[in-house]
Design an enzyme around this catalytic site. Structure first.
Site, PDB file in Angstrom:
ATOM      1  N   LYS A  78      44.807   0.345 106.329  1.00 21.36           N
ATOM      2  CA  LYS A  78      43.771   1.032 105.559  1.00 21.36           C
ATOM      3  C   LYS A  78      42.421   0.824 106.241  1.00 21.36           C
ATOM      4  CE  LYS A  78      42.168   1.267 100.701  1.00 21.36           C
ATOM      5  NZ  LYS A  78      42.293   0.623  99.372  1.00 21.36           N
ATOM      6  N   SER A 153      43.088   3.970  95.774  1.00 19.30           N
ATOM      7  CA  SER A 153      42.376   4.398  96.954  1.00 19.30           C
ATOM      8  C   SER A 153      43.173   4.295  98.267  1.00 19.30           C
ATOM      9  CB  SER A 153      41.099   3.578  97.096  1.00 19.30           C
ATOM     10  OG  SER A 153      41.413   2.213  97.317  1.00 19.30           O
ATOM     11  N   SER A 177      44.784   0.155  93.482  1.00 19.18           N
ATOM     12  CA  SER A 177      44.690   0.959  94.694  1.00 19.18           C
ATOM     13  C   SER A 177      45.859   0.843  95.671  1.00 19.18           C
ATOM     14  CB  SER A 177      43.391   0.627  95.437  1.00 19.18           C
ATOM     15  OG  SER A 177      42.311   1.299  94.825  1.00 19.18           O
TER      16      SER A 177
END
Lengths: 484, 496
Positions: A78, A153, A177
């Site tokens: 990420k 996210s 997330s």
């Protein structure tokens, strides 16, 4: 053999036996990325050259007789975890040109074990969002239905795993997330106990809630990665000195007599009917494996979203103050210092980030602190106590991961409150600091994945993995692949 | 109307840790801009602070030295504001639950002492420095960012600028004694802000206060407060109102100037620092620090009086700095008579050191030199005046040696310069040793008596003051080297 479809355990076994080389595997992944990335948009940065170099290095280590579960395994990270010499943007314009001169502890651990970095994945800017639509660098689509969001996210990481654009990925979870996108994308997402994994190098959103965790195709892969990334870090004083068990050792153990708590507050109106049905069936499945369902109550659940959005935004308002255009990142020149600050932040941040900075600044302001921040901290304690009390009688707690399957792109962008509610079932776990996993537990009639959330006691990831693995191995959900 | 002044001080002291508060960067002063920085103290994304335990220990040590309650549970907080020298956009400080609370120091006050209460002592990180260059450019040096800083907050117990200065002096002495801060106000390692207000005598509630900044010497503390108090009193006397604001001391103009008003004051939005665990201070740790603490001045002064029989004035001066006290005790331990050592230190030694602003620990003349010198005076080898010139000579030579040691690689220097200078060598070299050989002195005296029969007659007739004349002549004849005691004895015998 479609190499991109392999799991960590399959790929590392094949590498160890010499059936495939890390370079072959990396090439296969980049072929796959070439083929599907345009449809998905999982990555902000693809690091092919760097990856091939790493794969060659891993190949040398294999030839030298070295063994390791991660040697030559292509993984996506990420884009809110710092990678030395590789752009780390947080999907924000304000860090659009930021190249860290240091490596996060988690990726350092992966590096040392010979992983191959395929690239940095998209996220909601600074991990603020539930759909990966708040990114300065484009939307990520759900591989099961590209008209839908992958969740957020960590939507880029979850979509990359689901679309086989990497063997596994790393995400971060502040209010759901990792788990919510895992649920939306039909993969396995693990949020460890707060303090289990070092946060050093993870660009902070809300420091007291953020945790890094793996997003994988199987529970076994999740446990393999947890063995590697867990542990006390001298660079993170909130990382716990707790002993690290071998998380793979519990896989395959019986769950007979295991008490699973079913909190009534998590099966309420607003939960999609099909989601509710699949989760209830999952509970029955666990029962058939010998587990004992116990009705429980987590009475303060109703306050979780409000509590979370005060605490997380308060911390965020402070954490994001450093992006001022003075030292690094984006700068919009103004006529004086104040003007430069204001222009830089006005242009550098997206709307959702600004909204949260404003909310958090307000909550911490003189005269409001007691009513908001302090009160929220008190409620957080009550929520934590709810879980501690429940865990006096049960071993794990089982709930849906998200109230709905993946929603359509644009469906909730106009209504932040609706968007915030998509984390309603995951947020409490962050507030309480417990470990939790989301695993696939069925598909809707529209062929969208549904996620099952399994929550454990503090530092009892073992019970979570044991339960998740038992369920996974008795079902086929994890074997389904999206048609791309 | 008669006014009374109320002053409270906030003292900031940089702690003498080798590394910064949350990272491993050096705290050395004076290095090139931004050479002592890393991703952590620069506030890059994703980095985390890790507490320097030494810094916590130094605050506790200070707390013990000034009788604070040491908190068993203490917490750090973020103080949020934007400024280029603050790279994270917040300063890690303490708000609720500081490390130390309460306590006091005693300051001298018109012949007696006065107790100044302390509110709290907490630990925080220092900010960097903005440097404003020409051409509309500003620069930021982050070397100082993250250096541990201790804030000592006094109660509003101070009533005069003089007391404020004494308070600062006392704090400085204590901090230097316990070795937690070098107390250098010019380099900014010790700084102070003051809250000042005035009120009509007899009024209980405080007047509106102003906050004074930028007082970077003891003199400025006194001057700035003096100016500010007069300004406030004049303002009130003229029927005006004091505005709550922050004011800066302008040393060049000798006035205080408004910096920002209350309306412009920051809302720092303090909240507990989530990246750091609360500090739990166990009683055993406090005990250990207590045991390690150095003797404080007041205790040392009392000991100097009782152990060495020194007058209070001497003891006060000798204990004002720990290094001075150490020098003294070293000399005494080498056999120096305490009062004699004290006299020389407070006289010639301090004069030489002060002239060149050299700290005593770098004094080129060592305690052993002084003790040797004192012995030569006692056994009559040299007299006091000669000793003084030897003293100065050793000091000078010592300086040459120090300089040579600093440049050891210079081959041109003579080798003798490296060896330690010895008192006896200087005495011999200068030919200063007194003549104590009676026969030599006797010969000289006989000569004088022969040449001055008239004076001998008058002396014998009762003109006693002529003894001085004979002594003077004897000294002259021996070029001042004759032992005056022997000269006197021989003259008395002969003229008897």
């Amino acid at each position: 053999m479609a190499l991109h479809k392999l799991t960590i355990s399959e790929a590392s076994a094949a590498i160890e036996k010499g059936e495939i080389s890390p370079v072959e595997l990396a090439n296969a992944l980049f072929d796959r990325i070439d083929a599907v990335e345009k449809k998905i948009g999982a990555y902000v940065t693809i690091t092919m050259e760097h990856a091939i170099g790493q794969a060659k290095e891993a190949g040398n280590r294999v030839r030298n007789g070295e063994k390791g579960k991660l040697l030559g395994i292509p993984m996506a990270i990420k884009d809110n975890m710092c990678t030395e010499g590789i752009k780390t943007t947080c999907s924000s314009n304000i860090l659009g040109n930021f190249i860290p001169p240091y490596e996060s502890t988690v990726t350092q651990e992966l590096k040392e074990r010979g992983y191959v970095l395929t690239g940095k994945t998209n996220l909601d800017e600074f991990a603020m969002g539930s759909s990966t639509e708040n990114s300065a660098f484009g939307y990520t689509k759900n591989p099961w239905d590209t008209a839908r969001v992958p969740g957020g996210s960590s939507g880029g990481s979850a979509a990359a795993v689901a679309a086989d654009e990497c063997i596994a990925a790393i995400g971060s979870d502040t209010g759901g997330s990792i788990r919510q996108p895992a649920s939306f994308c039909g993969v396995v997402g693990m949020k460890p106990t707060y303090g289990r994994v070092s946060r050093y190098g993870l660009v902070a959103f809300a420091s007291s809630l953020d945790q890094i965790g793996p997003i994988t195709k199987t529970v076994e892969d999740s446990a393999i990665l947890m063995n590697i990334i867990s542990g006390n870090d001298p660079y993170d004083s909130t990382s716990a000195p707790a002993a690290i068990p071998d998380f793979t050792s519990v896989l395959g153990k019986e769950i007979k007599g295991l008490k699973i708590g079913i909190p009534k507050e998590y099966f309420i109106e607003g939960i999609d009917a099909e989601v509710g049905e699949h989760v209830k069936n999952a509970v029955k499945q666990l029962e058939s494996l010998g587990a004992v369902p116990v009705d429980i109550s987590l009475p303060h659940t109703g306050y979780a979203v409000a509590t979370y959005y005060i605490l997380a935004t308060s911390e965020a308002s402070s954490n994001l103050a450093r992006y001022d255009g003075v030292k690094y990142g984006f700068r919009a020149e103004g006529k004086d210092l104040l003007d430069t600050y204001m222009k830089t932040r006005a242009k550098g941040f997206g709307d959702e980030v600004k909204r949260r900075i404003i909310l958090g600044t307000y909550a911490l302001s003189s005269g409001y602190y007691d009513a908001y921040y302090k009160k929220a901290q008190q409620v957080r304690t009550l929520i934590k106590q709810d879980f501690e009390k429940a865990f006096e009688t049960v071993d794990v707690i089982v709930t849906p991961t998200a109230p709905t399957p993946a929603f359509r792109a644009g469906e909730k962008t106009a209504d932040p409150l609706q968007m915030y509610l998509s984390d309603i079932l995951t947020i409490s776990v962050n507030l309480a600091g417990m470990p939790a996993i989301s695993i696939p537990c069925g598909f809707t009639s529209g062929s969208l994945p549904v996620g099952l959330q399994i929550v454990g006691k503090h530092f009892d990831e073992e019970a979570v993995f044991k339960t998740a693995y038992a369920y996974e191995q008795s079902t086929d959900w994890h074997k389904r692949k999206p048609k791309l | 109307m008669q006014y009374e002044t109320v002053i409270g001080l906030e003292v900031h002291a940089q702690l003498l840790t080798g590394t910064k508060m949350f990272c491993g960067c050096s705290t050395r002063f004076g290095s090139g801009p931004n050479t002592q920085t890393c991703p952590i103290c620069i506030g890059m994304p994703g980095v985390l602070p890790v507490m320097n335990k030494k810094a916590v220990e130094y605050v506790i040590r200070t707390g013990i030295a000034v009788d604070c309650r040491i908190s068993s549970y203490s917490r750090f907080a973020r103080k949020n504001y934007f400024y280029p020298d603050l790279p994270k956009g917040y300063q890690i400080s303490q708000y609720e639950l500081p490390l130390c609370e309460g306590g006091f120091v005693e300051i001298p006050d018109s012949g007696s002492t006065k107790k100044i209460g302390l509110t709290r002592i907490h630990l925080e990180e220092d900010a960097g420095k903005n440097i404003h260059g020409g051409a509309n450019l500003s620069f930021v040096d982050l070397n100082r960012t993250g250096v541990p800083l201790m804030e000592i907050v006094s109660e509003p117990d101070i009533r005069t600028p003089k007391q404020a200065m004494e308070f600062m002096k006392k704090i400085r002495t204590i901090l230097r004694y316990i070795n937690v801060c070098d107390g250098n106000m010019e380099q900014g390692s010790l700084r102070c802000d003051a809250n000042v207000s005035v009120r009509p005598v007899g009024q209980r509630e405080f007047g509106t206060k102003t906050e004074m900044k930028n007082m970077n010497s003891f003199k400025f503390v006194e001057k700035a407060l003096d100016y500010e108090i007069k300004r406030q009193i004049k303002m009130l006397a003229d029927g005006g109102k004091i505005v709550q604001e922050t004011r800066l001391w302008n040393a060049e103009r000798g006035i205080t100037e408004s910096m920002r008003s209350k309306e412009e004051a920051h809302d720092y939005r303090y909240f507990p620092e989530p990246d750091l665990a609360p500090v739990e201070v166990e009683a055993s740790w406090i005990e250990k620090i207590k045991a390690d603490i150095n003797e404080l001045q007041d205790v040392k002064k009392a000991r100097f009086i009782s152990q060495f029989g020194l007058p209070e004035h001497d003891a006060e001066l000798l204990t004002s700095e720990r290094s001075v006290a150490e020098w003294f005790e070293q000399a005494v331990s080498l056999g120096g008579n305490p009062k004699n050592v004290s006299n020389w230190m407070m006289g010639d030694l301090m004069r030489l050191l002060n002239e060149e602003n050299i700290p005593i620990q770098n004094c080129p003349l060592k305690p052993a030199h002084l003790v040797d010198l004192l012995k030569l005076i006692e056994d009559g080898t040299i007299n006091r005046n000669q000793a003084k010139s030897v003293f100065v000579e050793i000091y000078k030579r010592g300086k040459v040696i120090q300089a040579a040691k600093g440049k050891m690689n210079l081959p041109a220097l003579k080798i003798e310069v490296y060896s330690e200078v010895k008192v006896i060598d200087i005495v011999k070299e200068k030919g200063l040793a007194q003549i104590s050989d009676e026969s030599e002195i006797e010969a000289a005296i006989n000569d004088i008596l022969e040449k001055n029969p008239g004076e001998v007659e008058r002396f014998k007739a009762g003109e006693a003051k002529l003894m001085g004349f004979f002594v003077g002549q004897a000294m002259k004849a021996t070029k001042g080297k004759a032992n005056p005691k022997i000269v006197n004895e021989l003259l008395r015998k002969k003229l008897g």
